[in-house]
Design a protein around this motif. Sequence first.
Motif, short mmCIF file in Angstrom:
data_model
loop_
_atom_site.label_atom_id
_atom_site.label_comp_id
_atom_site.label_asym_id
_atom_site.label_seq_id
_atom_site.Cartn_x
_atom_site.Cartn_y
_atom_site.Cartn_z
N SER A 9 0.85 -1.19 0.00
CA SER A 9 0.00 0.00 0.00
C SER A 9 0.89 1.23 0.00
O SER A 9 1.77 1.36 0.86
N HIS A 10 0.68 2.11 -0.95
CA HIS A 10 1.44 3.36 -1.02
C HIS A 10 2.95 3.11 -0.91
O HIS A 10 3.67 3.86 -0.25
N GLY A 11 3.40 2.05 -1.52
CA GLY A 11 4.83 1.74 -1.54
C GLY A 11 5.33 1.03 -0.29
O GLY A 11 6.45 0.54 -0.27
N ALA A 38 11.56 2.40 5.21
CA ALA A 38 12.14 1.43 6.15
C ALA A 38 13.37 0.75 5.58
O ALA A 38 14.23 0.27 6.33
N LYS A 39 13.48 0.70 4.26
CA LYS A 39 14.66 0.05 3.67
C LYS A 39 15.95 0.82 3.98
O LYS A 39 17.05 0.29 3.87
N ASP A 40 15.81 2.09 4.37
CA ASP A 40 16.99 2.92 4.65
C ASP A 40 17.32 3.02 6.13
O ASP A 40 18.23 3.77 6.49
N GLY A 41 16.60 2.32 6.99
CA GLY A 41 16.92 2.36 8.41
C GLY A 41 15.69 2.54 9.26
O GLY A 41 14.59 2.75 8.75
N PRO A 42 15.87 2.45 10.60
CA PRO A 42 14.75 2.48 11.54
C PRO A 42 13.95 3.78 11.45
O PRO A 42 14.51 4.84 11.20
N LEU A 43 12.65 3.65 11.68
CA LEU A 43 11.72 4.78 11.54
C LEU A 43 10.94 4.99 12.84
O LEU A 43 10.75 4.05 13.61
N PRO A 44 10.47 6.20 13.04
CA PRO A 44 9.66 6.47 14.23
C PRO A 44 8.33 5.71 14.20
O PRO A 44 7.84 5.34 13.14
N VAL A 45 7.76 5.51 15.39
CA VAL A 45 6.56 4.70 15.56
C VAL A 45 5.42 5.57 16.09
O VAL A 45 5.57 6.22 17.13
N LEU A 46 4.30 5.53 15.40
CA LEU A 46 3.11 6.25 15.84
C LEU A 46 2.04 5.21 16.21
O LEU A 46 1.65 4.39 15.38
N TRP A 47 1.61 5.26 17.46
CA TRP A 47 0.60 4.32 17.97
C TRP A 47 -0.78 4.93 17.82
O TRP A 47 -1.01 6.05 18.25
N TYR A 48 -1.71 4.14 17.26
CA TYR A 48 -3.11 4.58 17.16
C TYR A 48 -3.97 3.64 17.98
O TYR A 48 -4.05 2.44 17.69
N LEU A 49 -4.63 4.19 18.99
CA LEU A 49 -5.52 3.38 19.84
C LEU A 49 -6.98 3.63 19.43
O LEU A 49 -7.42 4.78 19.33
N SER A 50 -7.71 2.55 19.21
CA SER A 50 -9.07 2.63 18.67
C SER A 50 -10.12 2.72 19.77
O SER A 50 -9.83 2.50 20.96
N ALA A 69 1.47 8.67 5.85
CA ALA A 69 2.49 7.96 6.64
C ALA A 69 3.61 7.46 5.73
O ALA A 69 4.79 7.47 6.11
N ALA A 70 3.25 7.06 4.52
CA ALA A 70 4.26 6.61 3.55
C ALA A 70 5.12 7.78 3.10
O ALA A 70 6.32 7.61 2.83
N GLU A 71 4.54 8.94 3.00
CA GLU A 71 5.29 10.13 2.58
C GLU A 71 6.19 10.61 3.72
O GLU A 71 7.34 11.00 3.49
N LEU A 72 5.67 10.57 4.94
CA LEU A 72 6.39 11.11 6.10
C LEU A 72 7.35 10.10 6.71
O LEU A 72 8.17 10.46 7.56
N GLY A 73 7.23 8.83 6.32
CA GLY A 73 8.12 7.82 6.89
C GLY A 73 7.77 7.43 8.32
O GLY A 73 8.65 7.33 9.18
N LEU A 74 6.50 7.19 8.57
CA LEU A 74 6.05 6.80 9.91
C LEU A 74 5.57 5.35 9.91
O LEU A 74 4.78 4.95 9.06
N HIS A 272 2.47 15.02 14.40
CA HIS A 272 3.35 14.04 15.06
C HIS A 272 4.69 13.96 14.33
O HIS A 272 5.75 13.90 14.99
N ALA A 273 4.65 13.94 13.01
CA ALA A 273 5.90 13.78 12.25
C ALA A 273 6.87 14.93 12.56
O ALA A 273 8.09 14.71 12.68
N ALA A 274 6.34 16.13 12.72
CA ALA A 274 7.21 17.27 13.05
C ALA A 274 7.90 17.04 14.39
O ALA A 274 9.07 17.42 14.58
#
Lengths: 278, 278
Positions: A9-11, A38-50, A69-74, A272-274
Amino acid sequence: MKVVSTSKSHGGVQGVYSHASEACACDMTFAVFVPPQAKDGPLPVLWYLSGLTCTHANVMDKGEYRRLAAELGLIVVCPDTSPRGEGVADEKDNWQFGSGAGFYLDATQQPFARNYRMHSYIVDELPALIASQFPADMERQSIFGHSMGGHGALTIALKNSEHFRSCSAFAPIVQPMTADWSRPALEKYLGKDEKSWRAYDATALIEDGHRFGEFLVDQGTADGFLKDGLRPWLLEDACKKSGIALTLRMQEGYDHSYNFISTFMDDHLKWHAARLAK
Amino acid sequence: MKVVSTSKSHGGVQGVYSHASEACACDMTFAVFVPPQAKDGPLPVLWYLSGLTCTHANVMDKGEYRRLAAELGLIVVCPDTSPRGEGVADEKDNWQFGSGAGFYLDATQQPFARNYRMHSYIVDELPALIASQFPADMERQSIFGHSMGGHGALTIALKNSEHFRSCSAFAPIVQPMTADWSRPALEKYLGKDEKSWRAYDATALIEDGHRFGEFLVDQGTADGFLKDGLRPWLLEDACKKSGIALTLRMQEGYDHSYNFISTFMDDHLKWHAARLAK
């Protein structure tokens, strides 16, 4: 950890996974979106609680978070809202308690204390699994959620401010101790002593001295739960008194559904990304 | 027309409506997104036809079209995929026929001819209702769809080229006459004489002289139905021979799901919007 499904999805990859949870003493399912960076290294994690009645799937299907999220790398992690399955105590016809209504707390009352330990699950067990199985930079985590999940995000951030760089919510339950749809659940999970409920109520936590840097909250004015269940002005009061920065946006004409959430999803992801940037 | 539900989304309104359909001789449900620009006058209409097993709700929930449709000023109409309900002939355990599998044709064989008239419904009856009930500029219509709905979009555009400015598809069934998952349906709906099937097969319509300006088709390479059910190269051949401009994009690693559709939804919306401009 078992792979239930993966889909490009979205790359990136939207996956669904399950594992035998120690905290909840049952199998738990969760969704993770890993963006192409993610292929370039570890990424930040955003938790979504439903919210109430949801599984991991509602926001995965309707939340519309993957494009940005794909654009921002989350990395976006979407857990379930309660333990489930055979042997897990439940009230079948009650959507405000039991399955789908874990309230992100650790129950102390039997028979619920055995499985209903969503606080430990979200704060300790699942992060450890995410850290071990995904290209996640666990030094960079943020958390958000909707309704009961907004309550979860606010309370977990307040109690674990060192773990999260930012916290936001869509239509959160800000004071579950005094709302009709959550009081009975707190009593059944935690017992009659309301002092024990304060650890799972954002406004009470703030009164009791817990702090967090800043909150972003969106709330629809056409939300049927606004006046009795959600009442963001109670959070506004608590934040004012305690000096916590709160951006509360009342969104004209929006309801409680994923049409509301998906409309403002981009704003929350960018916010969040900022704060998750290195 | 009855309003089933409305919900604000991206400044517009996502509605679900139902009406007593004459063409299908049953109640039919459909979804319409009206973007915020509607307050300033009639807007172009983009039709989305869904695939096997779907109702109006699948793309409404998972298609992720509202953000950009709201920006571009497009009304998006999402019909159901078949007649439904008590008294409508069906094969309960067959997902490739009956409910959810109308194939956008007018059945001629009993007992299906009474209700399964999705071609007339989509081409005549529902457009008249949309024109009368929504702020729609019916001089500006385009059509797209997924899988069986891609088949619907291609065949309806080829037979009604004067009604549609543009036509695109996600993973369309381009030659249902020769695919295992659609041949039995065509026979049950239309009878054994395969000549009558040609009006509902994009490649046969092109062979028989029908034309359309240009097509955009996206197809995932990890789509499990690619080789036996979808086979976009057959459309490519037909378009080459007939001089129809086809942009066929093979999308590496994408499957048949809404994760594929939503990834490329923005591209399709922009493509149609450019052709729907005044």
